[in-house]
Design an enzyme around this catalytic site. Structure first.
Site, mmCIF file in Angstrom:
data_model
loop_
_atom_site.group_PDB
_atom_site.id
_atom_site.type_symbol
_atom_site.label_atom_id
_atom_site.label_comp_id
_atom_site.label_asym_id
_atom_site.label_seq_id
_atom_site.Cartn_x
_atom_site.Cartn_y
_atom_site.Cartn_z
ATOM 1 N N GLU A 153 0.857 -1.185 0.000
ATOM 2 C CA GLU A 153 0.000 0.000 0.000
ATOM 3 C C GLU A 153 0.895 1.238 0.000
ATOM 4 O OE1 GLU A 153 -2.999 -0.191 3.106
ATOM 5 O OE2 GLU A 153 -3.452 -2.242 2.508
ATOM 6 N N GLY A 258 2.443 -2.201 11.408
ATOM 7 C CA GLY A 258 1.003 -2.425 11.518
ATOM 8 C C GLY A 258 0.505 -2.886 10.172
ATOM 9 N N CYS A 261 -1.415 -6.756 6.818
ATOM 10 C CA CYS A 261 -0.689 -7.965 6.400
ATOM 11 C C CYS A 261 0.283 -8.520 7.431
ATOM 12 C CB CYS A 261 0.024 -7.692 5.087
ATOM 13 S SG CYS A 261 -1.151 -7.473 3.743
HETATM 14 N N1 LIG Z 1 -3.755 -4.776 1.577
HETATM 15 C C1 LIG Z 1 -2.551 -5.201 1.204
HETATM 16 O O1 LIG Z 1 -1.572 -4.458 1.180
HETATM 17 C C2 LIG Z 1 -2.363 -6.628 0.752
HETATM 18 C C3 LIG Z 1 -1.203 -6.981 0.063
HETATM 19 C C4 LIG Z 1 -1.039 -8.289 -0.368
HETATM 20 C C5 LIG Z 1 -2.004 -9.243 -0.072
HETATM 21 N N2 LIG Z 1 -3.117 -8.881 0.626
HETATM 22 C C6 LIG Z 1 -4.144 -9.907 0.878
HETATM 23 O O2 LIG Z 1 -5.196 -9.725 -0.056
HETATM 24 C C7 LIG Z 1 -6.465 -10.047 0.542
HETATM 25 C C8 LIG Z 1 -7.400 -8.866 0.450
HETATM 26 O O3 LIG Z 1 -6.843 -7.805 1.195
HETATM 27 P P1 LIG Z 1 -7.391 -6.306 1.085
HETATM 28 O O4 LIG Z 1 -6.496 -5.471 1.920
HETATM 29 O O5 LIG Z 1 -7.630 -5.963 -0.335
HETATM 30 O O6 LIG Z 1 -8.819 -6.465 1.816
HETATM 31 P P2 LIG Z 1 -9.997 -5.393 1.923
HETATM 32 O O7 LIG Z 1 -10.659 -5.651 3.221
HETATM 33 O O8 LIG Z 1 -9.478 -4.047 1.604
HETATM 34 O O9 LIG Z 1 -10.988 -5.789 0.723
HETATM 35 C C9 LIG Z 1 -11.738 -6.949 0.685
HETATM 36 C C10 LIG Z 1 -13.026 -6.677 -0.116
HETATM 37 O O10 LIG Z 1 -13.733 -7.922 -0.241
HETATM 38 C C11 LIG Z 1 -15.146 -7.658 -0.100
HETATM 39 N N3 LIG Z 1 -15.813 -8.920 0.240
HETATM 40 C C12 LIG Z 1 -15.843 -9.566 1.417
HETATM 41 N N4 LIG Z 1 -16.518 -10.742 1.287
HETATM 42 C C13 LIG Z 1 -16.901 -10.834 -0.022
HETATM 43 C C14 LIG Z 1 -17.601 -11.829 -0.791
HETATM 44 N N5 LIG Z 1 -17.994 -12.968 -0.232
HETATM 45 N N6 LIG Z 1 -17.806 -11.584 -2.123
HETATM 46 C C15 LIG Z 1 -17.373 -10.430 -2.686
HETATM 47 N N7 LIG Z 1 -16.701 -9.473 -1.997
HETATM 48 C C16 LIG Z 1 -16.473 -9.668 -0.692
HETATM 49 C C17 LIG Z 1 -15.187 -6.581 0.974
HETATM 50 O O11 LIG Z 1 -16.412 -5.870 0.909
HETATM 51 C C18 LIG Z 1 -13.987 -5.700 0.567
HETATM 52 O O12 LIG Z 1 -14.343 -4.698 -0.346
HETATM 53 C C19 LIG Z 1 -6.141 -10.486 1.969
HETATM 54 O O13 LIG Z 1 -5.977 -11.886 2.000
HETATM 55 C C20 LIG Z 1 -4.800 -9.814 2.240
HETATM 56 O O14 LIG Z 1 -4.040 -10.491 3.207
HETATM 57 C C21 LIG Z 1 -3.323 -7.595 1.033
#
Ligand SMILES: NC(=O)c1ccc[n+]([C@@H]2O[C@H](COP(=O)([O-])OP(=O)(O)OC[C@H]3O[C@@H](n4cnc5c(N)ncnc54)[C@H](O)[C@@H]3O)[C@@H](O)[C@H]2O)c1
Length: 433
Positions: A153, A258, A261
């Site tokens: 991010e 924090g 992840c």
């Molecule tokens: N944020 C990061 O920097 C980052 C980096 C690498 C990997 N990840 C991984 O990627 C994944 C997603 O992280 P994020 O930060 O984007 O999460 P987030 O919480 O920002 O977004 C998740 C989205 O999924 C939606 N959602 C939940 N249940 C759903 C369903 N059943 N059907 C459709 N949509 C649904 C939510 O409304 C939300 O908009 C996690 O496993 C995280 O560990 C995150």
């Protein structure tokens, strides 16, 4: 290619926008109807540098659309990227419920060959669980792949458009070829597409995050030793970093990591080990160090005010878990706010992007300032929690005039203690005399 992004959060929105940028036809599916409505109108619900321009262009040119309907998404797409939350369960292991339920909803509506790809960070074996879930509802041919996401991010667009590597955990050539072709525009400068089995791909993501978290906590522990002994961690860091085997990245001590992840992924990695009888003691220790690191400055703050914060006002610069994001998940600033309020202090906080998110948690318990300088007005000390660039070189004379007593607690070691002391400030950093 026709792509559905399931889950349009930080990862899904960036991935979908970047895939649309290279000419794919992308539909974003989310259960959050309000989010889908905003996205469809061209409003981006998160702050991520560079996202807005690419997003608006693809939306305008019809390569990007949004829906809450699985019917619509499954009709549209041949590839589904599951970008769903995998939050920690009570024991710290990753909850894959959202990923499996999305796979089920897709499977119920599938016809013809489809490819489901997990971009979520999921424990080893989830690829197999997704496969089993789909098989329960669909008898035709399909592929499941693990494609962990390494974006950060704050630089997510750049990371996605120019990744240092793409990891593809696949069981079949068809999935590998499709995904390789999809990623080809992003790896033209020579970044490798690394093919492996799904379990190894799933673990690669946890291993990478566990290692990075360990690097941070290691330096934070060295900083603690510096504080006890009078050594300067910044000098130690520079001395270490010139060794090519160590390198200079991720050696900066501070008030802990924090975000969504590192904290959750380290705990999940520890649980993955436990499930097969292995104690992941290194990463477990990294997580333990981090938990106490968030409040490492607190005893020094309290001691500076002769043991009582009652009636004191602290100007807090930075709320997001790191600069260039509005994400406050597990942000050290939140732990500090809670502790300061508990001890009777008042807080005047400022962050360039994360104020709205913190307001939702603390409401009027915190005064949210209009600017960094407004936060200082009448405060007894400045506490820096997030190293946004705009906090790096303030007008110290102005800072001094605004503060009731010229005191700086530097939670990210971005200021020069000696310079500030010469200007008449009391200065406290991490692991520095
Ligand atoms: N944020 C990061 O920097 C980052 C980096 C690498 C990997 N990840 C991984 O990627 C994944 C997603 O992280 P994020 O930060 O984007 O999460 P987030 O919480 O920002 O977004 C998740 C989205 O999924 C939606 N959602 C939940 N249940 C759903 C369903 N059943 N059907 C459709 N949509 C649904 C939510 O409304 C939300 O908009 C996690 O496993 C995280 O560990 C995150």
């Amino acid at each position: 290619m026709r792509i559905a992004i399931v889950g349009t959060g930080y990862v899904g929105l960036v991935a979908g926008t970047c895939f649309a940028e290279t000419g794919n036809d992308v539909i974003g599916l989310d259960v959050d109807a309000a989010k889908v409505a905003r996205l469809s109108k061209g409003e981006i619900p998160i702050f991520e540098p560079g996202l807005s321009d690419l997003f608006s262009r693809s939306l305008r040119e019809g390569r990007l659309s949004f829906t809450t309907s699985y019917d619509e998404a499954v009709k549209h797409a041949e590839i589904f990227f599951l970008c769903l939350p995998t939050p920690p369960l009570e024991d710290g292991s990753a909850d894959t419920r959202h990923v499996l339920s999305a796979a089920r909803e897709i499977a119920k509506r599938m016809s013809g060959h489809k490819l489901l790809v997990s971009k979520s960070t999921v424990p080893i074996g989830t690829n197999k669980e997704i496969t089993d879930e789909v098989k329960k509802h669909y008898k035709g041919e399909f592929s499941v792949a693990a494609n962990p996401e390494f974006l950060k991010e704050g630089t997510a667009i750049e990371d996605f458009l120019k990744p240092d590597r793409v990891v593809l955990g696949v069981n079949d050539n068809r999935a590998f070829e499709t995904l390789s072709a999809l990623y080809e525009p992003f790896v033209r400068t020579g970044a490798p597409i690394i093919r492996m089995d799904p379990a190894s791909a799933e673990l690669t993501k946890y291993a990478a995050n566990g290692f990075l978290a360990t690097k941070i906590s290691f330096m934070n522990e060295i900083a603690r030793l510096c504080e006890k002994t009078g050594a300067d961690v910044d000098l130690v860091r520079i001395g270490m970093s010139k060794d090519a085997r160590i390198g200079s990245a991720f050696l900066f001590p501070g008030i802990g990591y924090g975000g969504s992840c590192f904290p959750k992924d380290t705990r999940a990695l520890v649980q993955s080990g436990r499930k097969c009888g292995l104690e992941m003691s290194i990463v477990n220790a990294a997580e333990k160090v981090n938990e106490t690191q968030k409040l490492i400055l607190f005893p020094r703050i309290k001691a500076h005010f002769n043991g009582s914060l009652s009636g004191k006002t602290i100007a807090l610069w930075g709320l997001a878990f790191k600069p260039r994001t509005d994400d406050i998940r597990e942000a050290p600033a939140l732990a500090l706010i809670e502790k300061l309020i508990e001890e009777g202090a008042k807080i005047r906080a400022f962050d360039p992007e994360a104020v709205a998110n913190v307001k939702r948690i603390f409401g009027d318990k915190v005064y949210f300032a209009q600017s960094a300088y407004d936060a200082l007005d009448g405060a007894d000390a400045l506490l820096l929690a997030t190293e946004w660039n705009e906090f790096r070189t303030p007008d110290w004379e102005r800072v001094k005039k605004l503060l009731r007593t010229p005191t700086v607690f530097d939670g990210r070691n971005i200021y020069q203690g000696a310079t500030l002391r010469k200007l008449g400030f009391s200065y406290y950093g991490i692991g520095k005399p």
